[in-house]
Design a protein around this motif. Structure first.
Motif, mmCIF file in Angstrom:
data_model
loop_
_atom_site.group_PDB
_atom_site.id
_atom_site.type_symbol
_atom_site.label_atom_id
_atom_site.label_comp_id
_atom_site.label_asym_id
_atom_site.label_seq_id
_atom_site.Cartn_x
_atom_site.Cartn_y
_atom_site.Cartn_z
ATOM 1 N N THR A 7 -14.769 1.045 -13.641
ATOM 2 C CA THR A 7 -14.063 2.139 -14.312
ATOM 3 C C THR A 7 -14.945 3.381 -14.413
ATOM 4 O OG1 THR A 7 -12.770 0.552 -15.600
ATOM 5 C CG2 THR A 7 -12.872 2.811 -16.422
ATOM 6 N N GLU A 8 -16.226 3.159 -14.728
ATOM 7 C CA GLU A 8 -17.147 4.293 -14.836
ATOM 8 C C GLU A 8 -17.304 4.985 -13.484
ATOM 9 O OE1 GLU A 8 -20.636 2.461 -16.339
ATOM 10 O OE2 GLU A 8 -19.942 2.450 -18.436
ATOM 11 N N GLN A 50 -15.056 5.078 -11.080
ATOM 12 C CA GLN A 50 -13.823 5.832 -10.851
ATOM 13 C C GLN A 50 -13.800 7.110 -11.680
ATOM 14 O OE1 GLN A 50 -10.758 3.010 -11.783
ATOM 15 N NE2 GLN A 50 -11.181 1.712 -10.001
ATOM 16 N N LEU A 51 -14.298 7.007 -12.921
ATOM 17 C CA LEU A 51 -14.344 8.183 -13.789
ATOM 18 C C LEU A 51 -15.296 9.230 -13.226
ATOM 19 C CD1 LEU A 51 -13.519 9.550 -16.415
ATOM 20 C CD2 LEU A 51 -15.375 8.341 -17.559
ATOM 21 N N ARG A 52 -16.440 8.787 -12.741
ATOM 22 C CA ARG A 52 -17.391 9.747 -12.146
ATOM 23 C C ARG A 52 -16.780 10.433 -10.933
ATOM 24 N NH1 ARG A 52 -21.146 5.651 -13.411
ATOM 25 N NH2 ARG A 52 -20.979 4.789 -11.316
ATOM 26 N N GLU A 78 -14.320 12.942 -12.182
ATOM 27 C CA GLU A 78 -15.027 14.104 -12.730
ATOM 28 C C GLU A 78 -15.562 15.001 -11.609
ATOM 29 O OE1 GLU A 78 -17.940 12.302 -15.170
ATOM 30 O OE2 GLU A 78 -16.626 12.160 -16.948
#
Length: 775
Positions: free
Chosen positions: A400-401, A403-405, A408
């Motif tokens: 998830t992190e 994908q978030l990066r 962003e």
């Protein structure tokens, strides 16, 4: 639960230190919810385990009432329970684990096991709660109760109390809190001797056997034993307990004491031996944690593994115990590096060993990513003999992190490369805060470099006259609007004005307060300048049209001027004749000259009105009374009507709301419409020629001005072309009058439309918005 150190003085200091070390490691590793509340139920501390279980961040929940974590039906009574407990000491589930329903942030309910402890304060006591999500355990609990012979399962459910006291006579006695809970008694009561406890609580069928065993041990100076029997608690429930005890004599005084543990076997909570309170608490943490617990010796072989670890690896406990952790549980490409790091840590050469993250290999060949918290285990001499590790599966979290990066980064690229200007700024400072971020398009638009623009605020790049409106837009956004869109001017670095369309959006913090403003700026300078040039051209065209209108009215104008001029000529000729004949007195001459003056003024008024109507002027929109504007051009309209034998009627509403218009432009439209109406009635008999000018307020927001004639009207076949440029039915017309009139009215936010008369003729209606209230 009392947090003071209750390790008996007779315990070896090293044993106490080891217990404290293990407890500290487990407390540091546990992901269970540990919550501290004050005496009023307000949350003061919320650990990462609580954030994961309940879905709230500590920032969201600290300062809120702990009742938020409870189902709705029980929330209202919680404050009363705390107040009653503070007042009376009456406890429902203090000190003992209890299964309850808890409520997550998303509103979902889940079963939880809660242990609540009290921390005495200066005024009101605070409370520490340990909450474990037992959703999985509840489903398996019935089955687990039947598997009594399974030691690991029994350990996970064990409840062990401890006691000590003078032996065999009653004297100073001590019971642990867990002893009180098992017996169903309040910790406020004084502990009793073992003989008194058996006499009072032992089941009648078991009491003779237990008393006989205690009587046998009463004569012993040392030794111990084990007893299993039933007790009947004050509430009538029966518990099956196991007691392990020993008798110790003081070598100097000979005074004997009894020490032991009491195990509640009803719930299959079992401990290998009776430990003092610190060891009991550490064991409970080990059983309650919902992460992998693995212990390895110095050789890297597994000596302890909990249920969670077995589930993750997909391997039963008996197959893992004794295996080389690095060879059995880690991917080949990582195991070698991990073993070197482990050996360096054992040798004291690796300071970052306490927190590590890496891959593990499951039985089915899949790789999972685990975050480890590591603590050294030491023997009686203080030497490191192994490592205790708590591991949390963070595979999904890391995905998830990532994908978030990525998201962003995509947003950052969109922001940087957007073809329109974009910026962010802090909501706390409104227009006085410096820009936080700006993109290249905005820098190009305003002529600054990025660093130059970041050193400026919105106020710095806004013309002083526009500051009040900009502030209004920001406060509209803070007042609850999702977005705000408005036209704004900026000051370019070279001093020129940049016209833009601005969209503002606001990002709120977790408490709903404005935190960040996102601004999108579209450069409309070219469009605005083009519109300004178009307005200038329209003004020039309007001026030409006014001249054309007067040209069409030339015959009427000449008639209006001929009358006073002819009168002046007649008066002067009469004066000359009378003066030549000597027949005019001075008084008569003065009277005639006065009439000449009046006729001259009459001609001058006509010329003044014509000049005022046709001269060039700067557009000037003001709050005006439409009735007054019509009255100002009424002499020109009346003049045209007289020359064409048209009967003029006025129907004005007396309390007509004001409109915000350029007076000359509106008068030009009205004069064009009346001129067209007069000319349209040339084909009609003189007695039927009628022109009506009417004003009316359609609503508090709209005013209508109507010009109605009794002419032949407009054929249906020509209606679609009526307002098109260069369309005309006049032989000498240019076809610009109605087209220009509609443009002028629409520029004022109104509409110009045509309707057929009720019986015959035409009606042109001008509808204009009423003027806003003046500040």
């Amino acid at each position: 639960m009392d947090t003071s150190d209750t390790m008996p003085a007779t315990a070896p200091p090293e044993q106490s230190r080891r217990a404290q070390s293990k407890l500290a490691a487990l407390l540091n590793a546990t992901p269970d919810a540990v919550i501290l509340i004050d005496g009023n139920g307000i949350i003061e501390s919320f650990n990462p385990g609580a954030e994961r279980i309940f879905g709230y961040s500590a920032k969201e929940i600290v300062g809120q009432n702990v009742a938020m974590l409870m189902p709705l039906p029980v929330r209202s009574g919680h404050d009363g329970y705390i107040q009653r407990y503070q007042r009376t000491g009456e406890a429902r589930f203090m000190l003992a684990p209890r299964e309850v329903e808890a409520c997550r942030k998303d509103g979902s309910l889940f079963p939880a096991e809660v242990s609540v402890g009290q921390v005495d304060g200066a005024e009101l006591s605070s409370f520490i709660g340990i909450i474990r999500d037992i959703s999985e355990r509840v489903a398996a609990e019935a089955r687990l109760h039947q598997v009594e012979a399974n030691l690991l399962t029994a350990q996970s459910l064990a409840h062990v109390g401890s006691f000590e006291g003078d032996w065999p006579a009653s004297g100073a006695n001590f019971w642990s809190d867990e002893f009180f809970r098992i017996a169903g008694l309040s910790p406020d009561q004084a502990p009793m001797s073992q003989a008194d406890f058996v006499a009072r609580f032992a089941h009648p069928d078991d009491r003779p056997h237990v008393e006989a065993r205690l009587a046998e041990d009463a004569s012993k100076s040392s030794g111990g034993g084990e007893l299993e029997y039933r007790i009947i608690r004050p509430d009538g429930t029966i518990r099956h307990i196991q007691t392990i005890y020993q008798i110790v004599a003081n070598p100097i005084t000979g005074k004997r004491r009894i020490e032991g543990t009491i195990l509640d076997q009803t719930f299959r909570r079992h401990a290998e031996e009776a430990l003092r309170r610190e060891r009991d608490r550490a064991q409970r943490y080990l059983d309650l944690v919902n992460v992998m617990i693995i212990a390895v010796n110095r050789a890297g072989r597994i000596t302890l593994v909990n249920r969670k670890a077995c589930e993750l690896f997909g391997t039963p406990e008996h197959e893992l115990i004794g295996k080389d952790f690095f060879a059995a549980c880690q991917p080949p490409g990582f195991a070698g590096r991990s073993r070197i790091l482990f050996e360096e840590a054992l040798a004291g050469r690796e300071s970052s060993f306490s927190l590590l993250e890496g891959p593990v290999l499951t039985r089915d060949g899949h790789t999972r990513r685990v975050f480890w918290r590591n603590q050294f285990l030491r023997d009686d001499t203080g030497s490191i003999n192994g490592v205790l590790s708590a591991g949390e599966d963070v595979t999904e979290q890391r995905e998830t992190e990532a994908q978030l990066r990525q998201a962003e980064e995509e947003l950052r690229l969109i922001f940087r490369r957007a073809p329109v200007g974009m910026a962010t700024l802090s909501a706390a400072h409104e227009i006085d805060g410096h820009y936080l971020t700006v993109n290249q398009a905005l820098c190009n638009m305003l002529g600054y470099t990025e660093s130059e623009l970041l050193a400026r605020s919105v106020r710095d790049v806004t013309p002083p006259d526009d500051i009040p409106d900009t502030l209004r837009q920001f406060r509209t956004l803070f007042g609850g609007a999702d977005t705000v869109k408005y036209e704004k001017r900026f000051i370019h670095k070279n001093g020129s004005i940049v016209h833009a369309l601005v969209h503002l959006s606001v990002i709120l913090d977790h408490e709903g307060r404005p935190m960040l403003i996102i601004s999108q700026i579209l450069d409309r300078t070219d469009v605005v300048l083009a519109e300004m040039e178009a307005r200038k051209q329209r003004e020039r065209l309007a001026h030409v049209a006014r001249l054309g209108t007067l040209g069409e009215m030339a015959a009427g104008i000449a008639h209006e001027l001929n009358q006073p001029l002819a009168a002046i000529a007649n008066y002067t000729q009469a004066c000359q004749r009378l003066l030549a004949a000597g027949q005019m007195e001075a008084d008569e001459l003065g009277e005639v000259l006065g009439r000449v003056t009046g006729q001259a003024r009459r001609a001058g008024d006509v010329i003044h009105r014509l000049r005022a109507f046709v001269r060039r002027h700067t557009p000037d929109r003001r709050h005006r009374d439409a009735n007054e504007l019509i009255v100002e051009i009424l002499p020109l309209v009346e003049m045209d009507c007289r020359s064409h034998e048209v009967d003029l009627k006025l129907q004005f509403q007396s309390d007509l709301p004001r409109v915000q218009v350029d007076g000359i432009q509106l008068q030009q439209v009205l004069l064009n419409l009346t001129r067209n109406a007069v000319e349209a009635m040339n084909a009609c008999e003189p007695e039927s020629r009628r022109l009506v000018i009417r004003t009316e307020a359609l609503s508090e927001d709209e005013v209508e001005l109507a010009v109605e004639d009794a002419g032949p009207g407009v054929p249906d076949s020509l209606l679609e072309q009526l307002f098109e440029p260069f369309f005309t039915t006049k032989p000498e017309g240019m076809g610009l009058g109605l087209s220009l009139s509609r443009s002028i009215i629409e520029a004022h936010g109104g509409i110009l439309r045509y309707d057929s008369g009720a019986e015959l003729g035409s009606v042109f209606r001008i509808r204009l918005p009423t003027a806003p209230e003046e500040e």
